[in-house]
Motif scaffolding. Structure first.
Motif, short mmCIF file in Angstrom:
data_model
loop_
_atom_site.label_atom_id
_atom_site.label_comp_id
_atom_site.label_asym_id
_atom_site.label_seq_id
_atom_site.Cartn_x
_atom_site.Cartn_y
_atom_site.Cartn_z
N VAL A 55 0.86 -1.19 0.00
CA VAL A 55 0.00 0.00 0.00
C VAL A 55 0.89 1.23 0.00
O VAL A 55 1.75 1.40 0.88
CB VAL A 55 -0.93 -0.01 1.24
N SER A 56 0.70 2.09 -0.98
CA SER A 56 1.56 3.27 -1.09
C SER A 56 1.18 4.36 -0.10
O SER A 56 2.00 5.22 0.22
CB SER A 56 1.50 3.83 -2.52
N GLY A 57 -0.05 4.31 0.42
CA GLY A 57 -0.51 5.30 1.38
C GLY A 57 -0.75 4.69 2.75
O GLY A 57 0.14 4.09 3.34
N ALA A 58 -1.99 4.82 3.25
CA ALA A 58 -2.31 4.42 4.62
C ALA A 58 -3.05 3.10 4.68
O ALA A 58 -3.91 2.81 3.84
CB ALA A 58 -3.15 5.50 5.29
N ILE A 59 -2.71 2.30 5.70
CA ILE A 59 -3.52 1.15 6.10
C ILE A 59 -4.16 1.48 7.44
O ILE A 59 -3.49 1.94 8.36
CB ILE A 59 -2.67 -0.13 6.24
N VAL A 60 -5.48 1.24 7.52
CA VAL A 60 -6.23 1.48 8.75
C VAL A 60 -6.94 0.18 9.12
O VAL A 60 -7.66 -0.40 8.29
CB VAL A 60 -7.27 2.61 8.58
N VAL A 61 -6.76 -0.28 10.36
CA VAL A 61 -7.46 -1.45 10.87
C VAL A 61 -8.20 -1.04 12.14
O VAL A 61 -7.56 -0.64 13.13
CB VAL A 61 -6.50 -2.62 11.17
N SER A 62 -9.52 -1.11 12.11
CA SER A 62 -10.33 -0.66 13.25
C SER A 62 -10.21 -1.65 14.41
O SER A 62 -9.80 -2.81 14.25
CB SER A 62 -11.79 -0.52 12.84
N ALA A 63 -10.61 -1.22 15.60
CA ALA A 63 -10.45 -2.00 16.82
C ALA A 63 -11.19 -3.33 16.77
O ALA A 63 -10.82 -4.29 17.47
CB ALA A 63 -10.89 -1.18 18.03
N PHE A 141 0.54 3.14 9.08
CA PHE A 141 -0.24 1.99 9.52
C PHE A 141 -0.90 2.37 10.84
O PHE A 141 -0.23 2.48 11.87
CB PHE A 141 0.68 0.78 9.70
N ALA A 142 -2.21 2.61 10.79
CA ALA A 142 -3.00 2.95 11.98
C ALA A 142 -3.69 1.66 12.44
O ALA A 142 -4.73 1.27 11.88
CB ALA A 142 -4.02 4.04 11.69
N LEU A 143 -3.13 1.01 13.44
CA LEU A 143 -3.58 -0.31 13.87
C LEU A 143 -4.23 -0.21 15.25
O LEU A 143 -3.55 -0.16 16.28
CB LEU A 143 -2.41 -1.29 13.91
N ASP A 144 -5.55 -0.22 15.27
CA ASP A 144 -6.28 -0.35 16.53
C ASP A 144 -6.81 -1.77 16.72
O ASP A 144 -7.20 -2.16 17.82
CB ASP A 144 -7.45 0.65 16.58
N ASP A 170 6.41 3.89 7.36
CA ASP A 170 7.03 5.11 7.87
C ASP A 170 6.57 5.39 9.30
O ASP A 170 7.37 5.69 10.17
CB ASP A 170 6.71 6.30 6.97
N THR A 171 5.26 5.26 9.54
CA THR A 171 4.69 5.59 10.84
C THR A 171 3.73 4.49 11.29
O THR A 171 2.84 4.09 10.53
CB THR A 171 3.93 6.93 10.79
N LEU A 172 3.92 4.02 12.54
CA LEU A 172 3.03 3.04 13.14
C LEU A 172 2.33 3.67 14.33
O LEU A 172 2.99 4.18 15.25
CB LEU A 172 3.84 1.81 13.60
N THR A 173 0.99 3.64 14.31
CA THR A 173 0.21 4.22 15.40
C THR A 173 -0.91 3.26 15.79
O THR A 173 -1.20 2.30 15.08
CB THR A 173 -0.41 5.57 15.00
N GLY A 174 -1.57 3.57 16.93
CA GLY A 174 -2.74 2.82 17.33
C GLY A 174 -2.56 2.07 18.64
O GLY A 174 -1.50 2.08 19.26
#
Length: 337
Positions: A55-63, A141-144, A170-174
Motif C-alpha cells: 500500500v503506497s498510502g495508509a492502512i487502517v485497521v479498526s479495533a 499503519f494505523a492499527l487499533d 514510515d509511521t506506526l500508530t494505534g
C-alpha cells in the motif's frame, strides 16, 4: 469474498464487515473496518499461501477488525520448505523462532531470519497447523485492531508454532496488537514465531504489544518464546527482543545449524522469567557486537560468549547468565545488575 489471486486497485480499498481471503492486495490505501477479517487462502501439502499487502498510502485497521493468518502455515508434520523431513515427531510442538515443547519425540529445529520473517510456522506432528505468513508495506499503519499469525492449538498432540509477520512503514500508530504466538497444549506447545517491524516513527504505538510468545502449556511441555525485531528504517541496526514476560517457558535457540559462530550486530534484549535462550547447537559461539541486556528473570545458557567493540552487558535482578566456557571481549567488560 474468497479470491485465489490478488486485488490490484488504482483507488483505495475499503473492506467493511465479513471475511475476505486473498493472497495479495496492491492499492494506494487500505481500510479494514467493521469487524472484517482479512486473511489469505489456506496452505496445503502441495502449495503455500501468504498475505502480501503493498500500500503506497495508509492502512487502517479498526479495533473490531483484524488481519489474521493464524493456523494458515505448514500442515500435518511439515516444516520449512513444506516438507516432513525434519518435522516435529511424537507429541511435540512445532518450532519457528522458539522451540516447540515436547512430551515425546522431538520438535523440528528453529529456522528463519529474525530480521526478515519470510516463512510460515511449523505444524505439530499430526495436523495442528502453524501460523501463516503476512508481509505488510505502507506509508502509515494505523492499527487499533490486530495482526495475528498464531499457531493452532491441539488437544493432546503437538500444537503449531507461531508464524511470520513483517511490517515496513514510515509511521506506526494505534492501540492494536501484533502477535505470532505458538499454540498452547497439554502435549507439546508450539514455539513462538518471528515478527519484524520497521518504522521511522514508533512513538504512537506501544511496542510491548508486538509479541511472539511461546505456547503456554496446559500441562508441563511449553513452547519457547519467538523473536521480535524492531528497527528504525533510517538505522543500520535494530533491537532483537526475546520476551518471556508471558506465554510458554521453553527454549529459544540462537544461531544457525552447521556453523560454529553466530554474530549478532543488533542490540539484544532477553526479558522475562519465561525467556530461556541457548545456542542452536553445542559448540556454537554467540558473538554479540552490540549491547546485550538480560533482565526481568531471563536466562541465557551458553558455552562461550564473544563481545564486540560496541557491546556491553547488562544483567538485571533475578536474571541468569550461565556459561560453561569463556567470555572473550574486544572492550572492557562491565556487568551492571
Amino acid at each position: 469474498i474468497s479470491l485465489s489471486g490478488a486485488i490490484t486497485s488504482a483507488v483505495p480499498v475499503s473492506i467493511t464487515a465479513g471475511t475476505m481471503t486473498v493472497d495479495r492486495i496492491v492499492a494506494p490505501g487500505l481500510s479494514v473496518l467493521g469487524g472484517t477479517v482479512l486473511a489469505c487462502q489456506p496452505s496445503s501439502a502441495g502449495q503455500m499461501h501468504g498475505l502480501d499487502l503493498e500500500v503506497s498510502g495508509a492502512i487502517v485497521v479498526s479495533a473490531d477488525s483484524r488481519i489474521d493468518v493464524s493456523r494458515l502455515g505448514y500442515v500435518a508434520g511439515r516444516t520449512t520448505g513444506n516438507t516432513t523431513t525434519g518435522g516435529a515427531t511424537g507429541i511435540s510442538g512445532g518450532s519457528y523462532g522458539g522451540l516447540g515443547g515436547t512430551r515425546s519425540g522431538a520438535p523440528n529445529a528453529v529456522y528463519g531470519d529474525y530480521a526478515d520473517p519470510n516463512d510460515w510456522g511449523s505444524s505439530g506432528p499430526t495436523g495442528a497447523k502453524g501460523g501463516g505468513l503476512v508481509r505488510i508495506k505502507a506509508a502509515t499503519f494505523a492499527l487499533d485492531g490486530q495482526v495475528l499469525a498464531n499457531g493452532e492449538q491441539a488437544t493432546y498432540e503437538g500444537s503449531g508454532s507461531g508464524g511470520g509477520i513483517y511490517v515496513a512503514v514510515d509511521t506506526l500508530t494505534g492501540r492494536g496488537l501484533i502477535q505470532a504466538m505458538g499454540g498452547p497444549n497439554a502435549g507439546g506447545a508450539g514455539g513462538g514465531g518471528r515478527v519484524a517491524v520497521y518504522a521511522q516513527d514508533f512513538t504512537g504505538f506501544d511496542v510491548s504489544r508486538i509479541q511472539a510468545p511461546g505456547g503456554a502449556p496446559t500441562d508441563q511441555y511449553p513452547g519457547g518464546a519467538g523473536t521480535v525485531y524492531l528497527r528504525n528504517r533510517n538505522s543500520l541496526t535494530g533491537t532483537l527482543v526475546i520476551d518471556g514476560s508471558g506465554g510458554g517457558s521453553g527454549w529459544t535457540p540462537l544461531g544457525v545449524a552447521g556453523t560454529n559462530w553466530y554474530q549478532v550486530r543488533d542490540v539484544v534484549v532477553l526479558r522475562g522469567g519465561a525467556c530461556h535462550v541457548v545456542p542452536e547447537h553445542a559448540g556454537l559461539v554467540l558473538d554479540f557486537q552490540n549491547m546485550l541486556v538480560v533482565t526481568n528473570g531471563a536466562t541465557l545458557q551458553a558455552g562461550d560468549l564473544s563481545l564486540g567493540g560496541a557491546s556491553g552487558l547488562q544483567l538485571g535482578s533475578g536474571s541468569v547468565i550461565s556459561l560453561s566456557g569463556a567470555i572473550t571481549s574486544a572492550v572492557p567488560v562491565s556487568i551492571t545488575a
